[in-house]
Design an enzyme around this catalytic site. Structure first.
Site, PDB file in Angstrom:
ATOM      1  N   ASN A 107       0.880  -1.171   0.000  1.00 23.78           N
ATOM      2  CA  ASN A 107       0.000   0.000   0.000  1.00 23.78           C
ATOM      3  C   ASN A 107       0.919   1.223   0.000  1.00 23.78           C
ATOM      4  O   ASN A 107       1.463   1.598   1.033  1.00 23.78           O
ATOM      5  CB  ASN A 107      -0.882  -0.023   1.259  1.00 23.78           C
ATOM      6  CG  ASN A 107      -1.677   1.261   1.421  1.00 23.78           C
ATOM      7  OD1 ASN A 107      -1.774   2.073   0.501  1.00 23.78           O
ATOM      8  ND2 ASN A 107      -2.254   1.451   2.603  1.00 23.78           N
TER       9      ASN A 107
ATOM     10  N   LYS B  36       0.291   4.235  -0.311  1.00 17.01           N
ATOM     11  CA  LYS B  36      -0.306   5.466   0.246  1.00 17.01           C
ATOM     12  C   LYS B  36       0.019   6.640  -0.685  1.00 17.01           C
ATOM     13  O   LYS B  36       0.131   6.448  -1.896  1.00 17.01           O
ATOM     14  CB  LYS B  36       0.169   5.703   1.684  1.00 17.01           C
ATOM     15  CG  LYS B  36      -0.047   4.456   2.547  1.00 17.01           C
ATOM     16  CD  LYS B  36       0.049   4.713   4.017  1.00 17.01           C
ATOM     17  CE  LYS B  36      -0.161   3.400   4.762  1.00 17.01           C
ATOM     18  NZ  LYS B  36      -0.251   3.562   6.199  1.00 17.01           N
TER      19      LYS B  36
ATOM     20  N   HIS C 275      -9.659   1.714   4.586  1.00 20.76           N
ATOM     21  CA  HIS C 275      -8.399   1.871   5.329  1.00 20.76           C
ATOM     22  C   HIS C 275      -8.646   2.829   6.497  1.00 20.76           C
ATOM     23  O   HIS C 275      -9.404   3.797   6.367  1.00 20.76           O
ATOM     24  CB  HIS C 275      -7.295   2.411   4.410  1.00 20.76           C
ATOM     25  CG  HIS C 275      -5.948   2.340   5.056  1.00 20.76           C
ATOM     26  ND1 HIS C 275      -5.543   3.269   5.980  1.00 20.76           N
ATOM     27  CD2 HIS C 275      -4.943   1.438   4.954  1.00 20.76           C
ATOM     28  CE1 HIS C 275      -4.337   2.933   6.414  1.00 20.76           C
ATOM     29  NE2 HIS C 275      -3.946   1.838   5.801  1.00 20.76           N
TER      30      HIS C 275
ATOM     31  N   GLU D 116      -7.020   5.178   7.615  1.00 24.72           N
ATOM     32  CA  GLU D 116      -6.742   6.593   7.314  1.00 24.72           C
ATOM     33  C   GLU D 116      -7.942   7.222   6.615  1.00 24.72           C
ATOM     34  O   GLU D 116      -8.235   8.409   6.816  1.00 24.72           O
ATOM     35  CB  GLU D 116      -5.460   6.695   6.471  1.00 24.72           C
ATOM     36  CG  GLU D 116      -4.220   6.432   7.337  1.00 24.72           C
ATOM     37  CD  GLU D 116      -3.034   5.834   6.609  1.00 24.72           C
ATOM     38  OE1 GLU D 116      -2.996   5.871   5.367  1.00 24.72           O
ATOM     39  OE2 GLU D 116      -2.130   5.310   7.299  1.00 24.72           O
TER      40      GLU D 116
ATOM     41  N   GLU E  35      -5.987  -4.472  10.423  1.00 24.06           N
ATOM     42  CA  GLU E  35      -4.926  -3.489  10.649  1.00 24.06           C
ATOM     43  C   GLU E  35      -5.224  -2.705  11.924  1.00 24.06           C
ATOM     44  O   GLU E  35      -5.978  -1.719  11.892  1.00 24.06           O
ATOM     45  CB  GLU E  35      -4.861  -2.508   9.469  1.00 24.06           C
ATOM     46  CG  GLU E  35      -4.498  -3.158   8.152  1.00 24.06           C
ATOM     47  CD  GLU E  35      -3.819  -2.166   7.211  1.00 24.06           C
ATOM     48  OE1 GLU E  35      -2.748  -2.500   6.696  1.00 24.06           O
ATOM     49  OE2 GLU E  35      -4.348  -1.051   7.023  1.00 24.06           O
TER      50      GLU E  35
ATOM     51  N   GLY F 294       2.187   2.333  10.801  1.00 23.68           N
ATOM     52  CA  GLY F 294       3.202   3.372  10.661  1.00 23.68           C
ATOM     53  C   GLY F 294       3.860   3.763  11.969  1.00 23.68           C
ATOM     54  O   GLY F 294       4.557   4.767  12.051  1.00 23.68           O
TER      55      GLY F 294
ATOM     56  N   SER G 169       2.926  -2.086  10.462  1.00 25.60           N
ATOM     57  CA  SER G 169       4.359  -2.195  10.754  1.00 25.60           C
ATOM     58  C   SER G 169       4.932  -3.586  10.468  1.00 25.60           C
ATOM     59  O   SER G 169       5.777  -4.080  11.213  1.00 25.60           O
ATOM     60  CB  SER G 169       4.656  -1.775  12.198  1.00 25.60           C
ATOM     61  OG  SER G 169       4.324  -0.404  12.377  1.00 25.60           O
TER      62      SER G 169
HETATM   63  P1  PGA Z   1       2.535   0.315   7.717  1.00 26.75           P
HETATM   64  O1  PGA Z   1       1.096   0.580   7.041  1.00 26.75           O
HETATM   65  O2  PGA Z   1       3.033  -1.005   7.163  1.00 26.75           O
HETATM   66  O3  PGA Z   1       3.374   1.468   7.308  1.00 26.75           O
HETATM   67  O4  PGA Z   1       2.309   0.244   9.188  1.00 26.75           O
HETATM   68  C1  PGA Z   1       0.209  -0.468   6.788  1.00 26.75           C
HETATM   69  C2  PGA Z   1      -1.060   0.094   6.179  1.00 26.75           C
HETATM   70  O5  PGA Z   1      -1.490   1.180   6.596  1.00 26.75           O
HETATM   71  O6  PGA Z   1      -1.650  -0.515   5.272  1.00 26.75           O
END
Ligand code: PGA
Length: 245
Positions: free
Chosen positions: A9, A11, A93, A95, A164, A170, A208
């Site tokens: 992903n 982003k 997601h 976010e 998630e 992140g 992560s």
């Molecule tokens: P990350 O993000 O691996 O940077 O923690 C995962 C995601 O948001 O899909």
């Protein structure tokens, strides 16, 4: 036997030169023994499709409109994504839930819009730190998934689910394999009550995931791969994760 899946992903990262380098790196890492895909920003779908077309790597988007077409400025329909050969679309997601106020029902409607055009939605669910600390993890993820089950009914077996935990995204703070497995087992049980195909469905873990924790996470009985944010932007890390399955 479920074939594992690792999805990058990206982003809101990328540029023409950076994408070319990253995709060339990921292509050079083949062959992979699991399915690999990248979900890129909309403007880069075209070049990603061209670059990956003759490979076994798949690509997708990070969102999709719940609407089929019409006066929805800024939105991108599932039919448009299908024209660019998208196999996947991430929906819900955290976010998008947090910054765009997407509700469980909107997420479910997006999943339906994707499926209607032959695109597999990767439906994200996950609790915040406050929700986990209050002991509400199960309730939250089940509520999020239940909207999708009720909207898709018998078609729910065709989606991919990504667990998630928001506190792990992140942050460098990964759920332990046992913590993740516990939630995956819950989600699988919920799906089992809704579809005969639950045993074939892929449930990804995201938050992560790194080269050094991927293998242990992916070896859990109900974890069928990962949704990878930060580590999907570095070819070497992403390749290492794709080899951890
Ligand atoms: P990350 O993000 O691996 O940077 O923690 C995962 C995601 O948001 O899909």
């Amino acid at each position: 036997m479920r074939r594992k899946l690792v999805v990058g992903n990206w982003k809101m990262h990328g540029s023409h030169p950076a994408n070319a380098e990253l995709l060339a790196g990921v292509l050079a890492g083949r062959p992979y023994t699991l399915d690999v895909a990248v979900c890129v920003p909309f403007p880069y779908l075209s070049e990603t499709a061209v670059t990956l077309a003759s490979s076994d790597l798949r690509w997708g988007a990070q969102d999709v409109s719940a609407h089929e077409q019409g006066a929805y400025t800024g939105e991108v329909s599932a039919a448009m994504l299908a024209e660019f050969g998208c196999r996947y679309a991430i929906v819900g997601h955290s976010e998008r839930r947090a910054y765009h106020g997407e509700t469980d029902q909107q997420v479910a409607d997006k999943a339906r819009a994707a499926l209607n055009k032959g695109i597999t939605p990767i439906v994200c669910v996950g609790e915040t730190l406050a929700e986990r600390e209050a002991g509400h993890t199960a309730e939250v993820v089940k509520r999020q998934l239940s909207a999708v089950i009720h909207t898709l009914t018998h078609c729910v077996g065709e989606i991919v689910v990504a667990y998630e935990p928001v506190w792990a995204i992140g942050t460098g703070r990964t759920a332990s394999p046992a913590q993740a497995q516990e939630v995956h087992a819950l989600l699988r049980a919920q799906l089992q009550a809704a579809t005969a195909h639950a045993g074939d469905m892929r449930l990804l873990y995201g938050g992560s995931v790194k080269p050094d924790n991927a293998a242990e996470l992916f070896s859990q009985p109900d974890i069928d791969g990962g949704l990878i944010g930060g580590a999907s932007l570095k070819a070497a890390d992403f390749i290492a994760i794709c080899r951890a399955g």
